[in-house]
Design a protein around this motif. Structure first.
Motif, PDB file in Angstrom:
ATOM      1  N   GLY A 267     -39.050 -55.049  -5.765  1.00 20.50           N
ATOM      2  CA  GLY A 267     -40.120 -54.245  -5.199  1.00 20.50           C
ATOM      3  C   GLY A 267     -41.156 -53.911  -6.240  1.00 20.50           C
ATOM      4  O   GLY A 267     -40.899 -53.975  -7.452  1.00 20.50           O
ATOM      5  N   ASN A 268     -42.364 -53.582  -5.799  1.00 17.44           N
ATOM      6  CA  ASN A 268     -43.448 -53.185  -6.688  1.00 17.44           C
ATOM      7  C   ASN A 268     -43.536 -51.666  -6.704  1.00 17.44           C
ATOM      8  O   ASN A 268     -43.695 -51.035  -5.657  1.00 17.44           O
ATOM      9  N   ALA A 269     -43.407 -51.078  -7.871  1.00 13.21           N
ATOM     10  CA  ALA A 269     -43.408 -49.619  -7.964  1.00 13.21           C
ATOM     11  C   ALA A 269     -43.892 -49.181  -9.334  1.00 13.21           C
ATOM     12  O   ALA A 269     -43.746 -49.903 -10.326  1.00 13.21           O
ATOM     13  N   GLN A 270     -44.450 -48.003  -9.375  1.00 10.35           N
ATOM     14  CA  GLN A 270     -44.713 -47.339 -10.639  1.00 10.35           C
ATOM     15  C   GLN A 270     -43.400 -46.729 -11.119  1.00 10.35           C
ATOM     16  O   GLN A 270     -42.711 -46.060 -10.341  1.00 10.35           O
ATOM     17  N   SER A 271     -43.041 -46.977 -12.357  1.00  8.38           N
ATOM     18  CA  SER A 271     -41.759 -46.477 -12.851  1.00  8.38           C
ATOM     19  C   SER A 271     -41.954 -45.682 -14.134  1.00  8.38           C
ATOM     20  O   SER A 271     -42.921 -45.889 -14.874  1.00  8.38           O
ATOM     21  N   SER A 272     -41.022 -44.784 -14.391  1.00 11.30           N
ATOM     22  CA  SER A 272     -41.036 -44.011 -15.624  1.00 11.30           C
ATOM     23  C   SER A 272     -39.602 -43.729 -16.030  1.00 11.30           C
ATOM     24  O   SER A 272     -38.679 -43.800 -15.205  1.00 11.30           O
ATOM     25  N   MET A 273     -39.406 -43.408 -17.302  1.00 10.68           N
ATOM     26  CA  MET A 273     -38.076 -43.129 -17.821  1.00 10.68           C
ATOM     27  C   MET A 273     -38.104 -41.828 -18.612  1.00 10.68           C
ATOM     28  O   MET A 273     -39.036 -41.564 -19.375  1.00 10.68           O
ATOM     29  N   HIS A 274     -37.080 -41.013 -18.412  1.00  9.89           N
ATOM     30  CA  HIS A 274     -36.931 -39.773 -19.158  1.00  9.89           C
ATOM     31  C   HIS A 274     -35.473 -39.622 -19.549  1.00  9.89           C
ATOM     32  O   HIS A 274     -34.583 -40.006 -18.780  1.00  9.89           O
ATOM     33  N   TYR A 275     -35.221 -39.091 -20.745  1.00  8.87           N
ATOM     34  CA  TYR A 275     -33.830 -38.866 -21.128  1.00  8.87           C
ATOM     35  C   TYR A 275     -33.680 -37.522 -21.806  1.00  8.87           C
ATOM     36  O   TYR A 275     -34.633 -36.960 -22.360  1.00  8.87           O
ATOM     37  N   ASP A 276     -32.459 -37.027 -21.765  1.00  6.97           N
ATOM     38  CA  ASP A 276     -32.099 -35.790 -22.451  1.00  6.97           C
ATOM     39  C   ASP A 276     -30.821 -36.067 -23.230  1.00  6.97           C
ATOM     40  O   ASP A 276     -29.828 -36.535 -22.660  1.00  6.97           O
ATOM     41  N   LEU A 277     -30.853 -35.800 -24.528  1.00  8.68           N
ATOM     42  CA  LEU A 277     -29.721 -36.116 -25.389  1.00  8.68           C
ATOM     43  C   LEU A 277     -29.362 -34.913 -26.243  1.00  8.68           C
ATOM     44  O   LEU A 277     -30.230 -34.336 -26.905  1.00  8.68           O
ATOM     45  N   LYS A 278     -28.081 -34.568 -26.228  1.00  9.70           N
ATOM     46  CA  LYS A 278     -27.571 -33.499 -27.082  1.00  9.70           C
ATOM     47  C   LYS A 278     -26.364 -34.040 -27.858  1.00  9.70           C
ATOM     48  O   LYS A 278     -25.403 -34.526 -27.258  1.00  9.70           O
ATOM     49  N   ILE A 279     -26.428 -33.964 -29.178  1.00  9.13           N
ATOM     50  CA  ILE A 279     -25.341 -34.372 -30.064  1.00  9.13           C
ATOM     51  C   ILE A 279     -24.876 -33.129 -30.794  1.00  9.13           C
ATOM     52  O   ILE A 279     -25.597 -32.575 -31.630  1.00  9.13           O
ATOM     53  N   MET A 280     -23.691 -32.655 -30.481  1.00 10.08           N
ATOM     54  CA  MET A 280     -23.218 -31.371 -31.007  1.00 10.08           C
ATOM     55  C   MET A 280     -22.007 -31.584 -31.911  1.00 10.08           C
ATOM     56  O   MET A 280     -21.017 -32.190 -31.485  1.00 10.08           O
ATOM     57  N   LEU A 281     -22.108 -31.117 -33.131  1.00  9.70           N
ATOM     58  CA  LEU A 281     -20.992 -31.167 -34.075  1.00  9.70           C
ATOM     59  C   LEU A 281     -20.030 -30.029 -33.744  1.00  9.70           C
ATOM     60  O   LEU A 281     -20.382 -28.856 -33.827  1.00  9.70           O
TER      61      LEU A 281
END
Length: 284
Positions: A267-281
């Motif tokens: 399909g033809n679409a406008q796309s975007s990507m978002h991420y959330d990352l937490k690295i905890m010691l």
């Protein structure tokens, strides 16, 4: 080191699309350098099917496929990982591997050839070949010293950039510009190793980073196969030899085969990507 990792990636599409099969590479490796104590995964929309796969290079990957149209794809993983490598120099090279070029026994050469020549051609970028030969000459061909000097040469001469998406740039371009993302500089390191006959591969994963900085990103570095020592990591964007503050996900001779998520849409679409990352010691 004990780390808890929470990583959510969301792709949005307007209008809705049908997702072709996707491959997810976000499960931490389990080997002598790190232990995966727990792992959970949530996918939205729910796939029509999920298959756990061990790929040709020993990476644990997830293949999933879909049926209904959707306006999003969200992948959420949570991991508890313990890293063990407190001394990355705790090894003894095979006597025949201390000097470059290494004269590999035929049995070893057969196994490492994909990491010496993954594209089926011996062409090395001339700029990177010159860099590698210059350093090799400076260190009189000493294997371990070559790797240290190469790591530092890239670190000292290249500006770090953040580039969230896209394949690594060709190594010659990155070295000429003296700037790049972690994956760009990893590819420069790998190409230089191959230019002197060292097997090398691309690694994607996480790095502890600055605990006071909430802005965290996926990371990439290189591993070199050293006879007698096995695969050893080098992080040229930080000038570090990889120890217990790196958490590896997957490793491959070809960077695209280490991408966290790969797939396509119908399909033809406008796309975007978002991420959330937490690295905890959690514990040292």
């Amino acid at each position: 080191m004990h780390y808890q990792i929470l990583h959510t990636t969301t792709y949005t599409y307007d209008p809705a699309v049908v997702l072709n099969p996707h491959v997810v590479r976000l499960r931490s490796r389990a080997d002598g350098n790190q232990t995966l104590h727990s792992f959970s995964r949530e996918i939205s929309p729910e796939p029509a099917g999920i298959s756990q796969v061990l790929d040709l290079e020993g990476n644990a990957v997830t293949r999933m496929w879909f049926v209904e149209p959707t306006d999003h794809l969200t992948i959420k993983v949570a991991s508890l990982v313990e890293t063990h490598c407190t001394n990355p120099f705790n090894y003894i090279l095979e006597p025949w591997a201390t000097q470059l070029p290494i004269d590999y026994p035929s049995s070893v050469l057969t196994q490492i050839m994909p990491y010496l020549n993954p594209q089926g051609t011996s062409n090395i970028d001339p700029t990177i070949y010159e860099l590698a030969q210059e350093i090799c000459h400076e260190v009189s061909g000493k294997t371990a010293v070559f790797l240290t000097q190469l790591n530092q040469r890239i670190y000292n001469n290249c500006k770090q950039e953040i580039r969230e998406t896209g394949a690594p740039f060709p190594p010659g371009i990155t070295w000429k510009q003296k700037a790049g993302s972690c994956r760009d500089l990893a590819v420069v390191f790998i190409e230089a190793c191959r230019a002197v006959g060292l097997a090398a591969r691309f690694v994607s994963g996480y790095q502890e980073g600055d605990p006071d900085n909430e802005d965290q990103h996926l990371h990439a570095w290189a591993e070199v196969y050293l006879p007698g020592a096995g695969w050893r990591g080098y992080d040229p964007i930080q000038g570090l030899v990889v120890a217990d503050r790196h958490i590896s996900l997957v490793a491959s001779a070809v960077p695209k085969n280490a991408a966290p998520v790969t797939g396509s849409i119908r399909g033809n679409a406008q796309s975007s990507m978002h991420y959330d990352l937490k690295i905890m010691l959690l514990e040292r």
